[in-house]
Structure formats: C-alpha cells, structure tokens
Design an enzyme around this catalytic site. Sequence first.
Site, PDB file in Angstrom:
ATOM      1  N   GLU A  78      31.417  42.440  36.307  1.00 42.23           N
ATOM      2  CA  GLU A  78      30.883  43.742  35.998  1.00 42.23           C
ATOM      3  C   GLU A  78      29.837  43.589  34.817  1.00 42.23           C
ATOM      4  OE1 GLU A  78      34.005  46.434  34.076  1.00 42.23           O
ATOM      5  OE2 GLU A  78      32.572  47.784  33.663  1.00 42.23           O
TER       6      GLU A  78
ATOM      7  N   LYS B 142      30.794  45.296  40.059  1.00 38.63           N
ATOM      8  CA  LYS B 142      31.086  46.657  39.482  1.00 38.63           C
ATOM      9  C   LYS B 142      29.939  46.949  38.457  1.00 38.63           C
ATOM     10  CE  LYS B 142      34.469  49.156  36.677  1.00 38.63           C
ATOM     11  NZ  LYS B 142      35.751  49.599  36.533  1.00 38.63           N
TER      12      LYS B 142
HETATM   13  P1  13P Z   1      34.732  53.850  32.908  1.00 39.16           P
HETATM   14  O1  13P Z   1      34.862  54.455  34.758  1.00 39.16           O
HETATM   15  O2  13P Z   1      35.297  54.825  32.251  1.00 39.16           O
HETATM   16  O3  13P Z   1      33.189  53.465  32.670  1.00 39.16           O
HETATM   17  O4  13P Z   1      35.498  52.643  33.014  1.00 39.16           O
HETATM   18  C1  13P Z   1      35.562  51.761  34.081  1.00 39.16           C
HETATM   19  C2  13P Z   1      35.834  50.375  33.491  1.00 39.16           C
HETATM   20  O5  13P Z   1      36.658  49.789  33.959  1.00 39.16           O
HETATM   21  C3  13P Z   1      34.979  49.923  32.375  1.00 39.16           C
HETATM   22  O6  13P Z   1      35.185  48.337  32.427  1.00 39.16           O
END
Ligand code: 13P
Length: 414
Positions: free
Chosen positions: A237, A279
């Site tokens: 991510e 992500k």
């Molecule tokens: P949000 O969808 O609230 O941005 O969170 C996703 C997430 O897991 C951030 O690490």
Amino acid sequence: MVAFVSALPVSHAFSATPSTAACMTSTFIASRRVTHLTPRRVRPAPRMTFEAGVFETSNPFAAELKATAKYIASRGSGILASDESNSTTGKRLATIGLENTVDNRRRWRELLYTSDIGDYIAGAIMFEETLYQSAADGTPFVKILQDKGIVPGIKVDTGLTALPRTKAETATSGLDGLPDRCKQYYEQGARFAKWRAVMRISKADGAPSDAAILENAHALARYAQISQANGLVPIVEPEVLLDGDHNIDETAYYTERVLSFTFRALNEYDVCLDGALLKPNMVNPGTDSPNQCDAATVAKYTLQTMLRGVPPAMPGIHFLSGGMSDQEATENLNLLNTIEGSEIAPWSLNFSYGRALQMAVLKTWGGDDANKQAAQELLAKLARANGKAQLGEYEGPHPSPGGKVRNFQPLRLV
Ligand code: 13P
C-alpha cells in the site's frame, strides 16, 4: 592482472595487451565499480524452468500465495479494511460516545464480521488484537470470516514515524520481529497482510521527496518479501494522500513515480507479483485544489496511471478510499470498470475500503445494539454496491445516508 581481467564481465574483458592493460588498471577499477551497481551483471541468472521458477522452488507457500491473491482479487467482491489501530478505533468510537475499551472495540468488529457480507467481501483486514478475539458467543472472528468465504488478513506495520530532515514526511515502522509475527499470524489463520506507506504532495515543501519515496519503496518490498516467506500474501500500500492543493496531473505524476520505485524494489527483493496485491490511491486532485474533477476524469487518470505503473502479473488493484466520500468511492470504482480502456486492464480493479464501508455503519449503530440490525443491513448494502461497482454494474441511489461527505482523518504518528 589477467586473472582480474578475466574475472570481469565480458563487456569489459576486451583484448588488452599487457602494456595497454597495465596503464588501464585504474580504468578497470573504475568500470568495475560501475558494473557492480548493475544488478544484471553481478547476479547470475538462477536456474529455473517455466513451471518451477526461483520463487516456486524456494518458497513452500508459493502455490497457496498465488491462489489466495487470486481469490481475494475475484471479480465482484473486494476487501473490508477494518484494521484501524486501537488508538484510531478509539477516536471513531468517541464520535458515537463509546469508551475505547477492549470490549467496545470487540463489539464493533463483531457487528462488522457477523453482517451478511460474504457475497461481496473476499478478505477482511484485521488489527492484531482483533485477530485473536471472538464474538460474544465464543466463536473466533477468524472462523466467522472463514465460514463466510472471507479470508482473514492482518495489518503488520506498526504505524508512521517522522522521516528526519524532511518536511512532515513519514516512514512506516514494523520490520523488526516481522518474520516471527507473520508466523504467529499465519498459525492464527491470517492468509494475507497489509503495510501502509504514506506519501504527501506539497510543492511548497518539495514533497514527496526522493528520500521518502525510496524509504517507503524499500520498506514495502522488505515487508512483502518477509510476508511471502511466511505464507502471507502482502498487500502493498503506497498511499499518495488526497490532502493538498495539487492538481490531478501532479497526483498522476507522483503516483506513477511512487509505483515505479515500489515495483523496482519489489523486483529487487524477488517478491512474486502473482502472490501479492496492490492497494493504491485513486488519482484525484488534492482536496484543496481549485481544479476539482468529475468522476469520469478521475477514472481516466487512475486507469492510465495503473496501466503505466502496475505489471500485469499482479492479480488485483484494491483501491483505498482515502477520504473520498462513500458515494465517490463507489461511483469512481464503477466508472473505472466501465470506461474505455478498462476492458484491457489485466488486473481486477477493486476496492479495499475502510472509511467508505464503515463510517456510515458506525453512525447508524451509535453504540446501541437496538440499532445493530440496521447498521448490519447498511454494511451489507454498501458491500453490495461496491461489489457491483467492481463489475461496472453499480446503479444508484447510493445506500449511504450522507454519502457525499468526505471522510478526512489526520495522519497519526506513533
Ligand atoms: P480507507 O479506505 O479509510 O482509506 O482505509 C483503507 C486502509 O486500510 C488504509 O490503510
């Protein structure tokens, strides 16, 4: 000298006579140093076949990792991100007047996991405390999820710290002791992991700096490598924040640059992309930008950035909601899956939403179990709306009351 020359890569072992070679010693040393930085020359090609590559023969979890990643990236379903730290959960609970206790956090997660979401949610990311918790009737959360066909996942980073000599940029902590933690999480039933790296855009501050991009790419790659070695599919991510006044072209530029550094690092660390998930943020203009865009433009930029930056081996791109409103998150995802060009997307364009799936549900619950059923029905509708959006089949109206309000949360450092 001859031995030294013959040890050099072919391109440098030219036919030097002893006299020319002697006077070129320093050149050899210099070029050898440069050569040393070129991985293809110093890393001998490993022995492999099509069926049994390096990863397949060295990682006993290889087949499982690929199958898990493929399953989570299945069309029509996505990820429920419910891995907020105890501190963040406490802030959320405070908005509905609940105290930040172990049991209140447990009650909230029980509401989420016992909802009827199995058709549209393929994975749920949990916080460490939650991974070991059970519903009031004693059924472990892990089992509740598995019985619905939802793969339990675990956040393994331990939060953000300030990156020295940058202007409010961050590194992510959690590599120390990570192999052992991954082993324990696997034993407890987790099959995938998440690590969040955060970068911000600010022209005034020169952010994201190369230092921040490099640090975060490295940490993501090292985390992904450790996760795969221990049987957990890594969700990588690299979030470029929505906060700021930058325009959409700047977001696209930096998102692509961050992806480029990240995949280079993943490749250097031999992370198997077929057994990993991405992500990222969608490509939006900064929230304070005077040049806001419609959903079609966001989808167009996001798709282009992903096509340029994400190798096709990765089975799924699971966008975070990142502060977008509930409705925006669903509509943008739907458009992403319907705009021209999306038909050639080699990965599933999918969701891994936290706030966009949870905030309205939390408000509906309000900490009062008399409202639990209504809250669970809302979560099921939100999951369905996003599952349909993944297929490009979402049709409004959006189920979220107040669904147009953006959900910002300040960055928290540990
Ligand atoms: P949000 O969808 O609230 O941005 O969170 C996703 C997430 O897991 C951030 O690490």
